[in-house]
Every structure is written in C-alpha cells, then in structure tokens.
Design a protein around this motif. Structure first.
Motif, PDB file in Angstrom:
ATOM      1  N   GLN A  57       8.728   6.936   2.895  1.00 35.69           N
ATOM      2  CA  GLN A  57       7.716   5.876   2.805  1.00 35.69           C
ATOM      3  C   GLN A  57       8.293   4.776   1.902  1.00 35.69           C
ATOM      4  O   GLN A  57       7.867   4.572   0.762  1.00 35.69           O
ATOM      5  N   LYS A  92       2.501  13.671   2.323  1.00 34.37           N
ATOM      6  CA  LYS A  92       2.295  12.217   2.410  1.00 34.37           C
ATOM      7  C   LYS A  92       0.852  11.860   2.049  1.00 34.37           C
ATOM      8  O   LYS A  92       0.592  10.911   1.302  1.00 34.37           O
ATOM      9  N   TYR A 127      -0.162   9.548  -1.174  1.00 35.58           N
ATOM     10  CA  TYR A 127      -0.957   8.324  -1.036  1.00 35.58           C
ATOM     11  C   TYR A 127      -2.219   8.389  -1.903  1.00 35.58           C
ATOM     12  O   TYR A 127      -2.643   7.379  -2.465  1.00 35.58           O
TER      13      TYR A 127
END
Length: 233
Positions: free
Chosen positions: A148, A112, A116
């Motif tokens: 997400q 993650k 990002y």
C-alpha cells in the motif's frame, strides 16, 4: 502505591525477555485490573484500560518473537489481541499489532483492513495523544509490506512533520519511492537520511549498510530505465 507497583512490573516486562517478560507483564496486568475495579471516574478508568491494552500488545509481541516456537503461541496471540481490543478498542497500537499478526499468518486482506484502521484512528488524534513514533514508523513498514505504497508515503510524510531528523522515516520514504520507480524523490530521501546520519553523528552500522544498498539499487535501476512518473532532468 498500586500504580507504581503496576508500572514497576510493566517496566520489568520491557527490560526482560521470553517467559520472564510474560510473567512480569501478567503481574502488572493483574494489578491494573484491580486498579480498574477501584477507578474513581471514567477518565481514570480509560487511562488504566489504555495501559492494559498496551500490556497485552507487548505480550503478543513476545509470543510472536521469543516464544513463537512454543506450542499454542498462535492461539495465545489471538487471545491476547482480543483482550487488548476489549480493553481499548480505539488504540492505534492494538490495531497495528493485529495487522502485524495477520500479516504473519499470510492473511493480507485482514492485515490491510487492520492497518487502515490504525491509520484512521491515528489521524483522528492530536499529536500529543498519538502513539510513539516507533509505533507509527511500524505502521509505515506494515503498509509497505502490504504494498500500500501511496498510503505508506502519505503516512510517512506526516511523520516528517513531527521529526524531520528521523533517519528511518527518510529511509522508508526512499524505499517507497524506489518501489514506485520514482528515482528523483528516492535519491532525495536517501540523501536526506545520509545527511541526518552524518550531522547527528549517528553510528549505526546496520542502518548505514541498508542505506548504502538501497542507494546502489536506486542508481542501478535509474540508469537502466526511464522513471515511471517523473523525469530526471
């Protein structure tokens, strides 16, 4: 022409598979390192470093797929990604591949974080400097796998501004809305994907089956329960 020679082997890497592809990339990368030593200025050096990073990413992909069962494949991926990040720490492609690798390792927290980072770096670039749509679509898929969904939708919608005739982007947006139980936009996106496939005359049986299955799921679940955030009037 050293540049042409390096490009030849990097292209051969793309056209071959398994150990042959790795050998071609290794040859091309060795040539690029020699070019880097003789780079005339920082701009030229940066261009070479970008190509090096891309080559290391491609080799990582091979070790994650064709050579994934080879002894030491996982460690080799770590090494290659380290070299890629060293060559070009601002590469969207590098951070996206890092996220994919960490996801394969079931390290979702790091995956993650890297995904990002890829999105953040990409958003800072002008369109001409951004990586290929294929790479960016891959980031949308990563964000979906990492659950997400809001971030995946935002990034996916930005891609439509670049190419609103891209079937996979519409499909992924439909998938995101499906997971969010937003039946109206899910229908709209899958219908848009179907329309593009029809008007462009695209013959992709695998994609068509995926779209049909998702469309059926959307209709089935929409009929079974209310929409979470939007009413289907």
């Amino acid at each position: 022409q050293p540049t042409l020679n390096a490009a030849k082997y990097m292209n051969l890497g793309q056209l071959t598979a398994g150990p042959d592809a790795v050998r071609n990339y290794e040859t091309g990368i060795a040539m690029l390192h020699k070019e880097l030593e003789g780079a005339e200025d920082e701009e030229a050096a940066m261009g070479i470093r970008r190509r090096l990073a891309s080559g290391y990413v491609s080799m990582t992909e091979i070790h994650m797929t064709d050579l994934c069962d080879e002894e030491g494949a996982e460690q080799r991926c770590e090494e290659l990604l380290g070299l890629a990040a060293q060559a070009d720490p601002q590469s969207v492609e590098v951070w996206s591949q890092m996220a994919s690798f960490k996801l394969c390792q079931c390290d979702n927290a790091q995956a993650k974080k890297h995904a990002y980072k890829a999105v953040s770096l990409c958003n800072k670039l002008e369109e001409a400097a951004k990586p290929s749509l294929l790479c960016r679509v891959g980031i949308v898929k990563l964000l979906i796998e990492l659950e997400q969904l809001d971030e995946a939708e935002e990034f996916g919608r930005e891609l439509l501004a670049v190419d609103d005739q891209h079937i996979e982007i519409w499909y992924l947006l439909a998938l995101i809305n499906y997971h969010q139980k937003l039946w109206v936009p899910a229908r709209e996106c899958i219908q848009a994907a179907e329309k593009v496939m029809e008007t462009e005359g695209v013959e992709d049986e695998e994609q068509a089956i995926k779209m049909e299955e998702l469309s059926e799921l959307i209709e089935k679940e929409a009929a079974e329960g209310p929409e979470d955030m939007e009413e289907d009037d």
